[in-house]
Design an enzyme around this catalytic site. Structure first.
Site, PDB file in Angstrom:
ATOM      1  N   ARG A 135      -8.977  -4.410   5.728  1.00 28.62           N
ATOM      2  CA  ARG A 135      -9.691  -3.205   6.440  1.00 28.62           C
ATOM      3  C   ARG A 135      -8.624  -3.031   7.520  1.00 28.62           C
ATOM      4  O   ARG A 135      -8.058  -3.655   8.196  1.00 28.62           O
ATOM      5  CB  ARG A 135     -10.989  -3.685   7.123  1.00 28.62           C
ATOM      6  CG  ARG A 135     -11.662  -2.642   7.677  1.00 28.62           C
ATOM      7  CD  ARG A 135     -12.773  -3.159   8.452  1.00 28.62           C
ATOM      8  NE  ARG A 135     -14.070  -2.263   8.086  1.00 28.62           N
ATOM      9  CZ  ARG A 135     -15.129  -2.770   8.553  1.00 28.62           C
ATOM     10  NH1 ARG A 135     -15.190  -3.945   8.978  1.00 28.62           N
ATOM     11  NH2 ARG A 135     -16.453  -2.337   7.960  1.00 28.62           N
ATOM     12  N   THR A 185      -2.103   2.062  15.213  1.00 31.34           N
ATOM     13  CA  THR A 185      -1.383   0.681  15.631  1.00 31.34           C
ATOM     14  C   THR A 185      -1.031  -0.161  13.976  1.00 31.34           C
ATOM     15  O   THR A 185       0.030  -0.627  14.253  1.00 31.34           O
ATOM     16  CB  THR A 185      -2.423  -0.039  16.435  1.00 31.34           C
ATOM     17  OG1 THR A 185      -3.591  -0.281  15.962  1.00 31.34           O
ATOM     18  CG2 THR A 185      -2.461   0.720  18.049  1.00 31.34           C
ATOM     19  N   GLU A 205       3.298  -9.419  10.519  1.00 27.87           N
ATOM     20  CA  GLU A 205       4.609  -9.798   9.590  1.00 27.87           C
ATOM     21  C   GLU A 205       4.720  -9.333   8.197  1.00 27.87           C
ATOM     22  O   GLU A 205       5.711  -9.417   7.733  1.00 27.87           O
ATOM     23  CB  GLU A 205       4.534 -11.322   9.807  1.00 27.87           C
ATOM     24  CG  GLU A 205       4.372 -11.815  11.085  1.00 27.87           C
ATOM     25  CD  GLU A 205       4.033 -13.191  11.408  1.00 27.87           C
ATOM     26  OE1 GLU A 205       2.581 -13.640  10.928  1.00 27.87           O
ATOM     27  OE2 GLU A 205       4.551 -13.970  12.084  1.00 27.87           O
TER      28      GLU A 205
END
Lengths: 733, 328
Positions: free
Chosen positions: A617, A623, A694
């Protein structure tokens, strides 16, 4: 008090019933205005009266002994308060992840630039001059300044390692029998975090109580290390870290925290100890260089029977059992009956090796994804088709089902958006244009995380947790989670982070921060919703919360009214459980890139990058996109720039500033697009998000390398890929 | 604390007079000196601030050239319409250097005095004959990817980092100074920088207290101009190789050529043999190869910078093609 342990798929919560419509929205960071106007106060920026300054004194050898520390001249310099040197209280370096406490000074030096003392003065300039005036006399001994020096007695992973060796079937035999094989070695260099904000600490004591202001990614992880090193109880330590200017794994702990605490105790002053950029290279940890042997064996149709990635990495002798988990991204990526994913760690005399953005995948996916590109070419297959042919049904190393895996959609969606089928290798003037693709895979973690949510009489919600925001957007996504759960506009939620007096959050690291802390906030909101429903006399499931009001049947009551004189408080705690082992959990993605290589000079310029991620999700599309493209930009750096060069004569980093340790500049960053294939992953955590911080890095360096090869025909296996490594393979001028 | 005196000069004469004691340095933009002072690579005891002197104008000269005040910021010089129109290589060289913030502060005179970026020069624990005469050279036998391949000595292989100075060298600039004892001196840029020899700490012919006040550019050279910088990343990186030049072609022959090089030399590099190999020749590979041979015959790699030699050859030939409009 809502506690949830992830032993089974989560069934959904108030967050999922929310109708406020803020979750997932591309809301700008709620802390953005404070940051761009300079009113967000970072660790070293706190103005404190009567502050003293400390500067570390270091030993200029890579291995050996300190024979004398002459502080006489330095002590006589104006403004100098004290010099603490050659004492066991001085931390030699930063304790790296997995290390319980810092090694104290004992006269030995095991890596270049270890700390031997701290000079304390009334102003920073005086402290710096005093630190430089201290004469540290050393006897240097031969050291291991290259991981190959430690290859002979390199060690296998210890019990309980994050990435145990995986050996299945017989890869040697399978390689011998395969119709098409590839056996290549990729190498990546030492790297550092290069966060914009340098490390530094302000420490003050009130009696036995220590207050630390410093950038600390994982507060709950750092406090026990600080306590053990200083020999005090954890309860007496308060860490304040509301804003962090980039962590990238490098701010789990830092030697300056200990130095500042020791200096403050000794002088009775509040002491600020900043590390210089040059010191950061040597006294905080970095990433090991890696030597990766990648083996692939397949039939002519491209079905893999052998997949291997066996690596040598380094760690500072005696530092920690942490090792760079090179194969973390590849171990569960492709099918193939015979598998070997092993890591050997060489003991070296180099700065400790710890987590640096995407430990494992950042460098390991270079070897695997470049090798897959090489193998596809050998097989005469499109690199996407080759990957699809080896897409596993279950985790091929453990046999566990995937919690979610929509990698094929990422390939297809990415190829469509990028125009993969229509790509055209060509020359434009001096520029050779090529294209590439690579897979992204980043293991998904959940970490224990707690948060408190309080709904006040003014109808505003306050979130408190010692979770941190490294610049990633934590403040904003937590406000969105609470807003969606409690029916509040984003402006009615206050978020307070980075204070160890608050409930212990997951902290930021390993891409677990968003999902873990968001789950804890969502769980805390469950408590609040239950109490609101009780006060409404409604069933929580039948009550709608929107725009600061509770709605049940024909009744619409403001939350402020429901709260009245008794604020509602919820505590949420999420804990990892058995789904972590029962399901193979990763974020996946597909990268695409177009690159120009200058046919004359070998200069490399990335022209465009595009990636599609399956990250569960999406909590905030703005962001999330920033996280994704930030990772992709780091990938450009790993492909083309980053290299902490070790002088193998001394063990020192040669290029220890940001002028010479290159990361991408704005001019190096092309048009970048990132898209998401969304799915709520209920096996991963209650909110159903997977790690994204990452994932963008994973495979991003490989896609650049693969496109370079497509552009100019040169395959560089020694990273970073710089112009000099391409010259010989370029057309004559 | 390492204290130093600070004096602000109101006139060039006062600046020069204020230089009386040893350990004095002029400071203008401070973009290089302050960094070096923080690391104690430079440890002046007295700074004379010249940043407010009236030396920030660019004026046209009767001969068609320009006189540039030593304090003209790099950004202003790069953006000057006359510079863009007539000295394109200089504008491009300036914009290829540093970052916007640095170019706003850095001055024309200061840029000529920019010190090397040699990694070992910056490491006060390492031997360095330039920083600490007589201690040795750690770059020889060390990591020397960014070091020079031309003009080096057994004592120093540090490269000169400036882009602007390379263009100035190709343009035959003349430095005008005010001497400590009074009176002007005119120094052709060809005579300004010094090779390291056995005194690498002496980098220019400037005498103590001598102040650069102006840089004079002669009328622009004939022909097309170029500044080509090859670097590891697209911005904020020093040159691996750079070429500043202008070449004119008349009647199918190269009539004039001026070429200077950055990243390769211990100082902004220009070798008359390169231009001799071109002038009078037909533009094309034989002449271009001969020019590259002339440039690189004395070149010596030191290991990690060996690649600069073939890179320089390729870059020079490509630039000459561009300058003469010769296709592949």
């Amino acid at each position: 008090m809502s506690e949830y342990q992830m032993n089974e798929k989560h069934a959904g919560m108030a967050l999922d019933r929310g109708v406020q419509g803020v979750l997932g929205q591309p809301i700008s960071r709620i802390d953005g205005l404070a940051k761009v106007t300079g009113t967000a106060t970072y660790g070293l920026e706190h103005r404190i009266d009567n502050l003293a300054y400390g500067v570390a004194i270091t030993a200029p050898i890579g291995k050996g002994r300190v024979t004398a520390i002459d502080t006489e001249a330095a002590r006589r310099m104006p403004g100098v308060i004290d010099i603490i040197a050659g004492e066991a209280s001085i931390p030699r370096e930063t304790p790296v992840f997995g290390q319980k406490s810092a090694h104290g000074y004992d006269g030995k030096v095991e890596s270049y630039g270890e700390i031997v003392g701290v000079a304390i003065a009334d102003c920073f300039e005086a402290a710096r001059a005093a630190a430089m005036a201290v004469v540290v006399t050393c006897v240097a001994e031969p050291g291991r300044f290259d991981i190959r020096d430690g290859e002979a007695d390199a060690e296998s992973p210890p019990e309980g390692a994050l990435l145990p060796d995986t050996v299945i079937g017989d890869i040697d035999k399978a390689m011998g029998e395969a119709e098409v094989t590839l056996d290549v070695t990729y190498t990546t260099p030492p790297q550092v975090h290069a966060a914009m904000e340098p490390h530094g600490t302000i420490a003050s004591w009130e009696g036995d109580r220590l207050t630390i202001r410093a950038p600390v990614q994982i507060v709950g992880g750092a406090i026990p290390v600080i306590a053990a090193t200083l020999g005090i109880v954890a309860e007496n330590i308060r860490v304040l870290t509301p804003y962090i200017g980039g962590g990238f794994g490098g701010k789990t702990m830092s030697a300056d925290i200990i130095l500042a605490a020791v200096a403050a105790k000794r002088t009775g002053r509040t002491v600020k100890v900043p590390l210089s950029r040059q010191q950061i290279f040597h006294v905080t940890y970095g990433r090991s260089d890696t030597i990766q042997r990648v083996r692939l064996g397949a039939d002519r149709a491209g079905k893999l029977s052998a997949v291997g990635q066996d690596s040598l990495v380094g760690q500072k002798a005696g530092a920690s059992q942490f090792f760079e988990p090179v194969a973390l991204g590849a171990v569960a990526l492709y099918a193939g009956a015979n598998r070997s994913f092993t890591t050997r760690t060489a003991q070296v005399n180099l700065t400790a090796r710890g987590p640096v953005r995407a430990p494992g995948e950042a460098v390991g996916m270079i070897g695997m994804e470049c090798a897959m590109d090489e193998m596809a070419a050998k097989l005469g297959l499109d690199p996407i088709a080759f990957r699809k042919a080896n897409e596993p049904e279950v985790d091929p190393s453990t046999g566990s089902p995937f919690s979610s895996r929509r990698l094929i959609e990422c390939y297809d969606e990415g190829a469509r958006r990028f125009g993969w089928a229509d790509r055209r290798k060509r020359r434009e003037g001096d520029w050779l244009i090529g294209h590439g693709m690579a897979t992204a895979s980043r293991v998904n973690f959940l970490a224990k995380s707690a948060a408190r949510v309080r709904l006040g009489a003014d109808g505003r919600a306050l979130i408190e947790t010692d979770m941190t925001d490294l610049g990633t957007g934590t403040y904003t996504i937590l406000a969105q989670v609470a807003g969606e759960s409690l029916g509040l506009p984003i402006g009615s939620v206050d978020v307070h982070l980075g204070d160890s007096d608050f409930p212990t959050g997951a902290g930021s690291g390993g891409s677990f921060g968003a999902a873990s802390s968001a789950s804890s906030v969502a769980l805390a909101c469950e408590d609040v919703v239950v109490e609101l429903a009780r006060r409404m006399g409604a069933d929580p499931a039948d009550m709608t919360l929107k725009d600061g009001h509770a709605i049940s049947g024909n009744r619409r009551v403001s939350l402020a009214e429901l709260v009245g004189g008794s604020p509602i408080e919820g505590m949420g705690t999420i804990q990892p459980g058995s789904t972590g082992q029962a399901f193979s959990q990763s974020t996946h993605g597909a990268h695409f890139a177009e690159i120009g290589v200058n046919a004359v000079t070998g200069e490399i310029r990335v022209r465009r990058m595009l990636a599609v991620f399956d990250c569960g999700r999406v909590l905030n599309h703005k962001t999330a996109r920033s996280q994704a493209i930030g990772g992709m930009i780091w990938g450009i750096g790993y492909a083309l720039h980053e290299h902490a060069v070790v002088d193998t004569r001394t063990g020192a980093y040669v290029n220890r500033d940001l002028a010479e340790y290159h990361v991408p500049t704005n001019a190096d960053v092309p048009q970048i697009e990132a898209y998401f294939v969304e799915e709520i992953d209920r096996h991963a955590n209650p909110v159903g998000a997977k790690g994204l911080g990452e994932a963008g890095i994973s495979g991003a360096a490989a896609v650049v390398a693969n496109a370079i090869h497509d552009a100019c025909g040169v395959r560089v296996r020694d990273f970073p890929i710089t112009a000099d490594k391409l010259l010989e393979g370029l057309p004559p001028v | 604390m390492r204290t130093f005196d600070y004096a602000r000069a109101d006139t060039p004469e006062a600046a020069v007079a204020g230089f009386a004691q040893t350990g004095t340095r002029f400071i203008a933009g401070g973009t290089n000196l302050l960094d070096l002072m923080k690391l104690q690579i430079e440890t002046p005891t007295r700074l004379v601030d010249i940043s407010r002197l009236p030396l920030a104008d660019i004026e046209e000269r009767e001969d068609g050239g320009l006189t540039i005040g030593a304090l003209v910021p790099n950004s202003d010089l790069a953006a000057d319409k006359r510079v863009i129109a007539k000295y394109e290589m200089l504008s491009r060289a300036l914009l290829a250097g540093a970052s916007g913030q640095l170019r706003n502060k850095a001055t024309t005179g200061g840029n000529l005095l920019q010190r090397t970026r040699c990694n070992y020069f910056y490491d006060t624990a390492a031997p360095c004959n330039k920083r600490a005469p007589g201690t040795g050279c750690a770059a020889i036998g060390g990591f020397n990817r960014i070091m020079a391949v031309l003009g080096t000595s057994d004592h120093c292989i540090a490269s000169h980092p400036s882009d602007m100075a390379v263009a100035m060298r190709a343009l035959d600039a003349t430095l005008v100074t005010l001497r400590a004892e009074g009176g002007q001196r005119r120094i052709p840029i060809a005579e300004f920088h010094l090779p390291p020899g056995d005194t690498p700490h002496i980098e220019t012919v400037l005498q103590p207290g001598e102040l650069i006040t102006h840089i004079e550019l002669p009328p622009p050279p004939a022909g097309r101009q170029i500044y080509r910088k090859v670097r590891d990343r697209a911005s904020y990186a020093f040159a691996l190789v750079s070429v500043a030049g202008a070449v004119s072609v008349e009647d199918g022959r190269i009539a004039s050529a001026t070429l200077a090089f950055g990243g390769l030399g211990v100082m902004p590099w220009r070798d008359p043999a390169v231009e001799r190999a071109l002038i009078g020749q037909a533009p094309g590979s034989p002449a271009f190869e001969a020019a590259a041979d002339a440039l690189l015959a004395p070149a010596k790699g030191h290991g990690s910078n060996d690649f600069k030699i073939p890179l320089a050859r390729r870059t020079l030939i490509s630039c000459l093609r561009h300058l003469t409009g010769t296709s592949l």
